[in-house]
Design an enzyme around this catalytic site. Structure first.
Site, PDB file in Angstrom:
ATOM      1  N   HIS B 217      -3.603   0.654 -19.706  1.00  0.00           N
ATOM      2  CA  HIS B 217      -3.560   1.596 -18.581  1.00  0.00           C
ATOM      3  C   HIS B 217      -4.475   1.120 -17.447  1.00  0.00           C
ATOM      4  CE1 HIS B 217      -1.817   4.820 -21.302  1.00  0.00           C
ATOM      5  NE2 HIS B 217      -2.433   4.050 -22.179  1.00  0.00           N
ATOM      6  N   SER B 338      -6.476 -16.399   6.383  1.00  0.00           N
ATOM      7  CA  SER B 338      -5.830 -15.430   7.259  1.00  0.00           C
ATOM      8  C   SER B 338      -5.893 -15.972   8.675  1.00  0.00           C
ATOM      9  CB  SER B 338      -6.571 -14.098   7.179  1.00  0.00           C
ATOM     10  OG  SER B 338      -6.406 -13.361   8.370  1.00  0.00           O
ATOM     11  N   LYS B 344     -11.229 -14.599   4.780  1.00  0.00           N
ATOM     12  CA  LYS B 344     -10.203 -14.448   3.747  1.00  0.00           C
ATOM     13  C   LYS B 344      -9.874 -15.729   3.000  1.00  0.00           C
ATOM     14  CE  LYS B 344      -7.524 -11.185   3.460  1.00  0.00           C
ATOM     15  NZ  LYS B 344      -7.427 -10.125   2.452  1.00  0.00           N
ATOM     16  N   GLU B 351       0.854 -14.349  -5.496  1.00  0.00           N
ATOM     17  CA  GLU B 351       1.548 -13.213  -4.880  1.00  0.00           C
ATOM     18  C   GLU B 351       3.024 -13.544  -4.728  1.00  0.00           C
ATOM     19  OE1 GLU B 351      -0.752 -11.471  -1.368  1.00  0.00           O
ATOM     20  OE2 GLU B 351      -1.875 -13.295  -1.834  1.00  0.00           O
TER      21      GLU B 351
END
Lengths: 523, 523
Positions: B217, B338, B344, B351
């Site tokens: 969970h 970025s 970043k 992803e």
């Protein structure tokens, strides 16, 4: 107490028997209705569970079995939204089977006493009896099938029941139940696939020698034996069964003892429970055992492919039953009428076979979407894996059974088919082969026959109606022996390649299936 | 001439080699753009094919090879809409392989001469050379890969080329090509799966003894060895490979010689072509052979399940690379920045692995939808089966490769992980096991430890910080020896069940994989 999903599934085990009257499409009620109902408080039923009779007041909530560290109980909305008992009770048989195997192992390993084991076994058998006689009260406040059974066991036998969950989590417990359930479902579907294959082969046996137009692009292509066509569906089904068997082999490993995710330090014997439940072996990695659902995705993929095959059979027969084709007449037993048009006799079962394939594909997509991007290990999302499986199994069993019944209840209209055969120049390819045999390159033959067909079209006649002189005017190579290659009967006789529509080839295909499916040809 | 699809696929066959620089995500340009281009007339390229040099005038259309009975040619819009050459040229290698086997068989059976065969073989080899050197002109007016190659062969060698299509249709030809192509694709994916497994096992070997929180969970559950977690993914991949191998066995039957749908009357030898192309046997039913695509659906299902597995790996590592988790740091080689935020460093490849799983599922759904309700036998709809397969293969190969590279380029932040371990009471289940060993029923133990955790929560401390007296106040059964069961290191040591996270259990899992994947442990 809605045990319908289970009932349908259990019935399927006896499907070799000829009484399938529960399979009228109307009875194939969508099991998803159950899940919609789950958002409403379930009606409380009469309580029979002895020790429970005091606590029927729905307002006084029973403490959860995991309630040690909790001070407040969940809201009613959360309880209704997260409960799974409305559908996972279908797993009761396999849950009890798993618990019995687990208790035996715990006793053998000295983690519980032999007396504990015996009273657990006795209690579980009693619970199974009550469930099957409809006397068992399924309680939403007890969340799921595991907690319902364990709590009822505690009510029945007291202290020993509290030891049952030693070295076990619901995470490995539910996976054990679900693998056992799907294993049985695969066997049941396998029986139904074979049953449909038998029905198709018998239909083929009844229609020896019938020639039908073979289509590509739904345009007349070549004449084929009807048997050849029917056996093409038998081939598809054989691969469907093969996919299910491969899935069964891959899923038949035991997650029990993986516990929550990391295994346990208690001296359990996972090989013993695995053997007792007829698994091949325990799963090698406990985290993998409780977090993956690839066996479900694989199972639903296999079902989806079978469903697509059946949708094609459905389309074929719906087409063939139309006035325009007119090749088959379904008997009244598998047809329905229209509420307004008195002349109608619709092949509804096969339309629904075609249509229900959508649900089976939907169930697969649900599982794929469900599992996407889930981190390790168990996540509550995974509770959503059951209803699509129940729906897929129920639907595919219905589709297979109804298709088999339809096969048993259609008649091929030989005269109508016979009359239709001359149209469409079905013998054109055979004529091209004739030219190849005379030494003409195939592309040139194709071109010559194409011109002969154009001549037929302009004269509105068939190839065999052209005179030798007309043919010779197209190409001098034509001779009198050309007429042995023209007309559908001649054309079919000329096929000889392995797997082709030639009578001998189709007869040997039929023999293969009669032997493989153990069909008594006399029947 | 866009041969990208093929290039990606072919390069994948050499994936044991360490140079994978073409697999940076940027290079994984969307395959589907090819199909969009198919509605724009393809730019005519310089013609090199000798006999063709006269006919470059785009306005004068060449007669179709099937043009015998046709008086008009199709409109440009229909030609553009129905062409498949813009994507099915990827099959050229397998088409040529199939044609060579077919020609050899025709010669052996006396349907063409040995000289015909030799000039066909020579011509086809020359065409293959022209294609691979980029000198071949793919013509939309020649519809598809089969017609392009056959017409080019006729241009090259003349009359013998016209005999090649004897006892063959594009219907069985394309399925032969496609089965051969998918067979190779499965082998290529198998290599990549093994490569990823290999990378994960090596990553595990580099991180011996590291304990991480195990989650269910996404809440802290139990402490697990990082190796155990990594090997869970290796298990998933092994089943993925198994599904592909099962699919390969089932699809490896030869449709060649099924012709249009009914076989042929010419004396061909289907067993000879089947053997020459390394198929198990010819397909038993010619109608089945040309009309079914279940092998494609099965292949795409297997890919979809693999993709879902990889999406889960992607999610795991994206989570772990976040500031909040901070368990892994990807190297610069597999990260991107970025355009606006200078700080970043994003784990983009994983992803995209997570994201690209959507395409692979989409490709499967396309095929299922495509095949639904199609009547027998071949229907032009089926031409739409290729691009989803090419897309699925290209995507899954990229996902596997990038995941492997990511695995080779992440570092686990041991200190950060170590510091994070005390939070979350990971040792609570071990403590419950302690009580079970003292003879307390598990449910009661669960409750007692739950109350101990509640005490910790109120005191903001860990279980091992509670004094014996505090513990005894909860239940008198606690003793001094309880501290051997508390803390994550102690807790992990206590696991002993098969498949569990105990060091010995995980070491034997690791040994299994090192042996199976033939990994040199010293490296």
């Amino acid at each position: 107490m809605n045990m319908e999903s289970l009932a349908v599934f259990n019935n399927s085990f006896s499907l070799s028997s000829p009484s399938h009257d529960h399979f009228i499409p109307k009875n194939l009620r969508p099991s998803r209705m159950v899940s919609l109902q789950s958002h409403r408080q379930m009606p409380k039923l009469e309580v029979r569970c002895a020790a429970l009779t005091q606590s029927t007041d729905p307002k006084s909530k029973e403490a959860k079995l995991w309630g040690g560290r909790f001070e407040e109980s969940v809201t009613d909305a959360v309880e209704r939204f997260t409960e799974s008992i409305s559908f996972d009770k279908a797993l009761y048989k396999h849950d009890i089977m798993g618990s019995k195997a687990h208790a035996s192992m715990l006793a053998k390993q000295g983690l519980i006493t032999v007396n504990d084991r015996d009273s657990i076994h006795e209690g579980l058998s009693e619970i199974e009896r009550r469930i099957e006689s409809g006397e068992f009260e399924w309680r939403t406040d007890r969340e799921d099938v595991h907690m319902n059974i364990e709590a009822a066991l505690t009510d029945l036998i007291g202290e020993p029941a509290k030891k049952l969950h030693t070295a076990r989590s619901r995470n490995d417990q539910v996976m054990t139940d679900f693998r056992l359930w799907i294993r049985d479902a695969i066997d049941a579907i396998g029986v139904k696939i074979k049953y449909l294959q038998v029905s198709l082969v018998k239909l083929a046996i009844k229609n020896e020698g019938v020639i039908v137009p073979g289509y590509t692009h739904l345009q007349r292509a070549q004449p084929v034996l009807l048997q050849h066509l029917l056996l093409a569906f038998v081939e598809q089904l054989e691969r469907d069964a093969g996919r299910l068997l491969d899935c069964r082999v891959r899923l038949n490993f035991c997650p029990l003892g993986a516990c929550a995710l990391a295994g346990t330090g208690l001296p359990i014997d996972r090989f013993m429970t695995s053997d007792a439940l007829e698994f091949t072996a325990p799963m090698r990695n406990s985290i993998d055992a409780v977090s993956d659902r690839d066996f479900v995705m694989e199972f639903l993929s296999a079902n989806a492919i079978t469903a697509i095959h059946l949708s094609r059979l459905g389309e074929e027969w719906v087409l063939w039953a139309s006035e325009e084709f007119g090749f088959v007449t379904p008997s009244d037993k598998v047809s329905t009428g229209s509420s307004i048009m008195p002349q109608k006799k619709n092949p509804d079962p096969m339309e629904l076979v075609r249509g229900k394939s959508a649900r089976v594909v939907g169930d697969l997509v649900t599982l794929l979407t469900l599992c996407k991007g889930l981190p390790l290990a168990y996540n509550r999302d995974l509770q959503e894996d059951k209803e699509p499986v129940f729906d897929s199994v129920k639907t595919i069993l219905g589709m297979l059974e109804v298709s088999a019944e339809f096969a048993q209840n259609i008649t091929f209209n030989r005269e109508r088919i016979q009359k239709s055969l001359p149209a469409g120049h079905l013998d054109a390819t055979t004529l091209a082969d004739y030219l190849v045999k005379k030494g003409i390159p195939f592309r040139t033959s194709h071109d010559i026959v194409g011109r002969a067909v154009a001549l037929c079209v302009s004269k509105s006649c068939e190839l065999q109606a052209l005179s030798v002189d007309e043919l010779k005017s197209i190409d001098p190579v034509f001779e009198k022996d050309v007429y042995e290659f023209l007309g559908v009967e001649n054309a079919v006789k000329k096929f000889s390649s392995y797997g082709s529509t030639g009578s001998a080839c189709v007869a040997s295909q039929l023999d293969h299936w009669v032997t493989k499916l153990e069909i008594n040809k006399g029947v």
